[in-house]
Design a protein around this motif. Structure first.
Motif, PDB file in Angstrom:
ATOM      1  N   ARG A 244       1.487  -1.321  -0.137  1.00  0.00           N
ATOM      2  CA  ARG A 244      -0.171   0.109   0.057  1.00  0.00           C
ATOM      3  C   ARG A 244       0.591   1.407  -0.112  1.00  0.00           C
ATOM      4  O   ARG A 244       2.102   0.965   0.601  1.00  0.00           O
ATOM      5  CB  ARG A 244      -0.736   0.415   1.123  1.00  0.00           C
ATOM      6  CG  ARG A 244      -1.846  -0.924   1.457  1.00  0.00           C
ATOM      7  CD  ARG A 244      -2.883  -1.069   2.494  1.00  0.00           C
ATOM      8  NE  ARG A 244      -4.166  -1.583   2.762  1.00  0.00           N
ATOM      9  CZ  ARG A 244      -4.015  -3.239   3.050  1.00  0.00           C
ATOM     10  NH1 ARG A 244      -3.130  -3.908   2.634  1.00  0.00           N
ATOM     11  NH2 ARG A 244      -4.915  -3.768   3.016  1.00  0.00           N
TER      12      ARG A 244
ATOM     13  N   HIS B  87      -3.466   0.102  -3.738  1.00  0.00           N
ATOM     14  CA  HIS B  87      -3.385  -1.397  -2.638  1.00  0.00           C
ATOM     15  C   HIS B  87      -2.075  -1.344  -4.715  1.00  0.00           C
ATOM     16  O   HIS B  87      -2.315  -1.109  -4.944  1.00  0.00           O
ATOM     17  CB  HIS B  87      -4.456  -2.067  -2.887  1.00  0.00           C
ATOM     18  CG  HIS B  87      -3.997  -3.703  -2.236  1.00  0.00           C
ATOM     19  ND1 HIS B  87      -3.042  -4.316  -3.069  1.00  0.00           N
ATOM     20  CD2 HIS B  87      -3.723  -3.727  -1.084  1.00  0.00           C
ATOM     21  CE1 HIS B  87      -2.800  -5.205  -1.757  1.00  0.00           C
ATOM     22  NE2 HIS B  87      -3.309  -4.617  -0.950  1.00  0.00           N
TER      23      HIS B  87
ATOM     24  N   MET C 291      -8.335   4.432  -2.856  1.00  0.00           N
ATOM     25  CA  MET C 291      -8.920   3.852  -2.241  1.00  0.00           C
ATOM     26  C   MET C 291      -8.694   5.444  -1.527  1.00  0.00           C
ATOM     27  O   MET C 291      -7.669   6.488  -1.439  1.00  0.00           O
ATOM     28  CB  MET C 291      -8.414   3.325  -1.116  1.00  0.00           C
ATOM     29  CG  MET C 291      -8.532   1.299  -1.337  1.00  0.00           C
ATOM     30  SD  MET C 291      -8.516   0.543  -0.800  1.00  0.00           S
ATOM     31  CE  MET C 291      -6.867   1.123  -0.585  1.00  0.00           C
TER      32      MET C 291
ATOM     33  N   TYR D 106      -7.177   7.415   4.978  1.00  0.00           N
ATOM     34  CA  TYR D 106      -8.452   7.415   6.401  1.00  0.00           C
ATOM     35  C   TYR D 106      -6.630   8.099   7.178  1.00  0.00           C
ATOM     36  O   TYR D 106      -5.473   7.561   7.036  1.00  0.00           O
ATOM     37  CB  TYR D 106      -7.458   6.015   6.804  1.00  0.00           C
ATOM     38  CG  TYR D 106      -7.922   5.256   8.304  1.00  0.00           C
ATOM     39  CD1 TYR D 106      -9.052   6.414   8.922  1.00  0.00           C
ATOM     40  CD2 TYR D 106      -8.066   4.144   8.734  1.00  0.00           C
ATOM     41  CE1 TYR D 106      -9.388   6.356   9.725  1.00  0.00           C
ATOM     42  CE2 TYR D 106      -8.077   4.220  10.144  1.00  0.00           C
ATOM     43  CZ  TYR D 106      -9.196   4.613  11.032  1.00  0.00           C
ATOM     44  OH  TYR D 106      -8.932   4.686  12.553  1.00  0.00           O
TER      45      TYR D 106
ATOM     46  N   PHE E 255      -8.873   0.139  13.959  1.00  0.00           N
ATOM     47  CA  PHE E 255      -8.520  -1.049  12.579  1.00  0.00           C
ATOM     48  C   PHE E 255      -9.441  -2.018  12.600  1.00  0.00           C
ATOM     49  O   PHE E 255      -9.991  -2.659  11.362  1.00  0.00           O
ATOM     50  CB  PHE E 255      -6.939  -1.121  12.809  1.00  0.00           C
ATOM     51  CG  PHE E 255      -6.004  -0.088  12.219  1.00  0.00           C
ATOM     52  CD1 PHE E 255      -6.177   0.781  11.482  1.00  0.00           C
ATOM     53  CD2 PHE E 255      -4.754   0.010  13.097  1.00  0.00           C
ATOM     54  CE1 PHE E 255      -5.341   1.127  10.737  1.00  0.00           C
ATOM     55  CE2 PHE E 255      -4.218   0.217  12.701  1.00  0.00           C
ATOM     56  CZ  PHE E 255      -4.239   1.753  11.844  1.00  0.00           C
TER      57      PHE E 255
ATOM     58  N   ARG F  13     -12.585  -1.362  11.878  1.00  0.00           N
ATOM     59  CA  ARG F  13     -12.928  -0.332  10.759  1.00  0.00           C
ATOM     60  C   ARG F  13     -12.439  -1.933   9.380  1.00  0.00           C
ATOM     61  O   ARG F  13     -12.644  -1.414   7.777  1.00  0.00           O
ATOM     62  CB  ARG F  13     -12.058   0.706   9.770  1.00  0.00           C
ATOM     63  CG  ARG F  13     -12.847   2.189  10.360  1.00  0.00           C
ATOM     64  CD  ARG F  13     -11.791   3.401  10.225  1.00  0.00           C
ATOM     65  NE  ARG F  13     -11.649   3.838   8.786  1.00  0.00           N
ATOM     66  CZ  ARG F  13     -11.823   4.404   8.463  1.00  0.00           C
ATOM     67  NH1 ARG F  13     -12.998   5.514   9.385  1.00  0.00           N
ATOM     68  NH2 ARG F  13     -11.879   5.005   7.594  1.00  0.00           N
ATOM     69  N   ARG F  14     -12.273  -2.724   9.972  1.00  0.00           N
ATOM     70  CA  ARG F  14     -11.441  -3.735   8.770  1.00  0.00           C
ATOM     71  C   ARG F  14     -10.389  -3.429   7.302  1.00  0.00           C
ATOM     72  O   ARG F  14     -10.105  -3.412   5.899  1.00  0.00           O
ATOM     73  CB  ARG F  14     -12.471  -4.072   7.630  1.00  0.00           C
ATOM     74  CG  ARG F  14     -13.675  -4.676   8.939  1.00  0.00           C
ATOM     75  CD  ARG F  14     -14.847  -5.663   7.980  1.00  0.00           C
ATOM     76  NE  ARG F  14     -15.933  -6.534   8.491  1.00  0.00           N
ATOM     77  CZ  ARG F  14     -16.560  -7.475   8.535  1.00  0.00           C
ATOM     78  NH1 ARG F  14     -16.734  -7.063   7.055  1.00  0.00           N
ATOM     79  NH2 ARG F  14     -17.634  -7.878   9.387  1.00  0.00           N
ATOM     80  N   THR F  15      -9.242  -2.780   7.991  1.00  0.00           N
ATOM     81  CA  THR F  15      -8.064  -2.498   7.264  1.00  0.00           C
ATOM     82  C   THR F  15      -7.307  -1.855   8.389  1.00  0.00           C
ATOM     83  O   THR F  15      -7.308  -2.014   9.603  1.00  0.00           O
ATOM     84  CB  THR F  15      -8.571  -0.508   6.992  1.00  0.00           C
ATOM     85  OG1 THR F  15      -7.415   0.349   6.256  1.00  0.00           O
ATOM     86  CG2 THR F  15      -9.026   0.169   7.903  1.00  0.00           C
ATOM     87  N   HIS F  16      -5.916  -1.838   7.608  1.00  0.00           N
ATOM     88  CA  HIS F  16      -4.819  -1.417   8.868  1.00  0.00           C
ATOM     89  C   HIS F  16      -3.619  -0.857   8.347  1.00  0.00           C
ATOM     90  O   HIS F  16      -2.479  -0.502   8.218  1.00  0.00           O
ATOM     91  CB  HIS F  16      -4.136  -3.148   9.176  1.00  0.00           C
ATOM     92  CG  HIS F  16      -3.661  -3.664   6.944  1.00  0.00           C
ATOM     93  ND1 HIS F  16      -2.723  -3.612   7.036  1.00  0.00           N
ATOM     94  CD2 HIS F  16      -4.282  -5.055   7.046  1.00  0.00           C
ATOM     95  CE1 HIS F  16      -2.909  -4.715   6.472  1.00  0.00           C
ATOM     96  NE2 HIS F  16      -3.916  -5.377   5.822  1.00  0.00           N
TER      97      HIS F  16
ATOM     98  N   THR G 152      -0.031   1.435  10.636  1.00  0.00           N
ATOM     99  CA  THR G 152      -0.448  -0.151  10.262  1.00  0.00           C
ATOM    100  C   THR G 152      -0.648  -0.786  11.452  1.00  0.00           C
ATOM    101  O   THR G 152       0.088  -0.548  12.412  1.00  0.00           O
ATOM    102  CB  THR G 152       0.819  -0.721   8.918  1.00  0.00           C
ATOM    103  OG1 THR G 152       1.515  -0.994   9.568  1.00  0.00           O
ATOM    104  CG2 THR G 152       0.991   0.069   8.081  1.00  0.00           C
TER     105      THR G 152
END
Length: 447
Positions: free
Chosen positions: A240, A256, A288, A291, A306, A309-312, A328
């Motif tokens: 990313r 990504h 994307m 954030y 994280f 929101r299902r992100t890292h 991250t």
């Protein structure tokens, strides 16, 4: 003197009071020594006594006050009855004899014996005595409350403020103390201790302490041609990458690698492929939304965000909205489990490398916390997050390559710089001792 009914009644009363004294002493030890975690486990399995013990130990001050009140009552009453009985039997010498006999009886049968049993079977004993102790607390509660109010009033007269909601030991300090003790005794491994303490510290540490600084972030320029963007993405060790337009502070998105390759593949080989190929590719079609998170967010809160929101991957900004770095989920996990490396992490980028002479080559951006954890040192991290920051803070100058400083029992030698940033350092514990065994020292400079 005949052993009349009064003698036997008094003797039986003294024995009963000694039993009660032993009960109070053992109950106090069991309820204060019992592990709340083990009691919770027993309560979850249906042990009602353990559940009662958990409830009454929530207010330790009231519990201990009630038990001590009951224990003192029965001890004083037993001693008074024994003094009267021995005085009746032996005259004036009975007082000294009663003192000796009662001291031995109380010490053995009302203190040592019940407390030894309670400390070796704390959870089981706490479950058994919880019902009668709960009744004792209810009976003595008014007196204990009055005593508590009086004691706090006396302490305030001497300038001492007692917090009614405070505990003798916070849970975190209690766990940390047990871990350090276990490690010093060889029961707990250093890695296990560090992992548990790392998890406990997440709520006390901020994102800014572990984020990757903006000067080290790899970015993509949205205005570059597709071939350059593809080449830069393939050469990067990261999947990313932030995307900026015009100014690196103007972050317009995050791309990504899979989305980038998928979009390019579609233009070159998809059903709508054209002869132009990559020329029609627009980076904005695959980025994307970025954030952003404040730099003061705690690591515990950020990890929850994280997961929610299902992100890292997040970009860190200061109070003015300026980019400061990125963080991250892996960065947070590394605070618990230690450094996580994969096949894309080059060996020459290791932050800490030992040398045969006992010194270490380190990355200037390595955090003081990571260095302390890796070497079991205790360098201060209150004024700086990184080792380079610690050197600059203590030296009060921007060092040049080759300068040497001695602080906190460690010798720091600057071996590489980039602009005003220290990139590499050689550190050596002074006199071959660990850093935490030495006091702070002065600085020496060498050209």
């Amino acid at each position: 003197m005949a052993l009349d009914a009064a003698f036997w009644i008094t003797s039986i009363a003294i024995l009963c009071l000694l039993v009660l004294s032993g009960f109070f002493s053992g109950s106090e030890t069991a309820l204060t020594a019992a592990s709340r975690g083990k009691l919770r486990a027993r309560a979850d399995k249906g042990d009602r006594g353990a559940a009662r013990a958990l409830h009454i130990t929530e207010d330790n001050e009231r519990l201990i006050g009630s038990v001590l009140l009951g224990n003192n009552l029965v001890n004083i009453l037993a001693t008074s009855l024994a003094t009267a009985l021995f005085s009746r039997l032996f005259g004036d010498g009975g007082v000294a004899l009663a003192t000796l006999v009662m001291t031995l009886l109380v010490l053995i049968f009302a203190e040592v014996l019940p407390k030894t049993y309670a400390i070796t079977n704390a959870e089981a004993a706490a479950s058994r005595v919880s019902a009668p102790i709960r009744l004792v607390i209810k009976v003595f509660s008014p007196v204990v409350s009055a005593v508590r109010w009086f004691v706090r009033g006396m302490l305030r007269m001497f300038g001492v403020k007692a917090d009614p909601d405070s505990q003798i030991l916070a849970v975190r300090e209690e766990i940390a103390g047990a871990l350090y003790l276990g490690h010093s005794e060889g029961v707990v491994e250093k890695e296990d201790r560090d992992r548990i303490l790392g998890a406990l510290d997440l709520g006390e540490r901020a994102v800014e302490e572990i984020m990757l600084h903006r000067s080290r972030i790899e970015m993509l320029d949205a205005n570059l041609d597709p071939e350059t963007i593809l080449a830069q993405c393939l050469e990067s060790n990261h999947t990313r990458l932030p995307v900026f337009e015009g100014d690196p502070d103007n972050i317009v998105g995050v791309v990504h690698a899979k989305d980038l390759l998928r979009g390019m593949h579609k233009l070159m080989f998809g059903p709508d492929a054209s002869a132009k190929g990559l020329a029609d590719f627009k980076l904005g079609d695959v980025v994307m939304e970025p954030y952003f998170v404040p730099e003061t967010t705690t690591l515990d809160d950020q990890m929850r965000q994280f997961l929610r929101r299902r992100t890292h991957f997040a970009l860190v900004v200061d109070e003015y909205g300026d980019l400061q770095g990125l963080i991250t989920l892996e960065d947070i996990l590394e605070e618990i489990v230690g450094e996580i490396t994969d096949e894309f992490d080059p060996d020459d980028e290791q932050a800490l490398r030992p040398r045969p002479d006992g010194s270490y080559m380190i990355d200037g951006g390595m955090t003081i916390r990571d260095l302390n954890r890796a070497l079991d040192w205790s360098l201060p991290d209150g004024d700086a997050n990184t080792v380079a920051g610690l050197v600059i803070h203590d030296a009060q100058i921007i060092p040049t390559v080759g300068q040497v400083f001695s602080f906190h029992g460690v010798r720091f030698e600057v071996t590489a710089k980039k602009d005003n940033r220290i990139t590499r350092l050689k550190i050596t514990p002074l006199n071959g001792l660990r850093a935490q065994d030495k006091g702070a020292q002065g600085a020496e400079t060498a050209p």
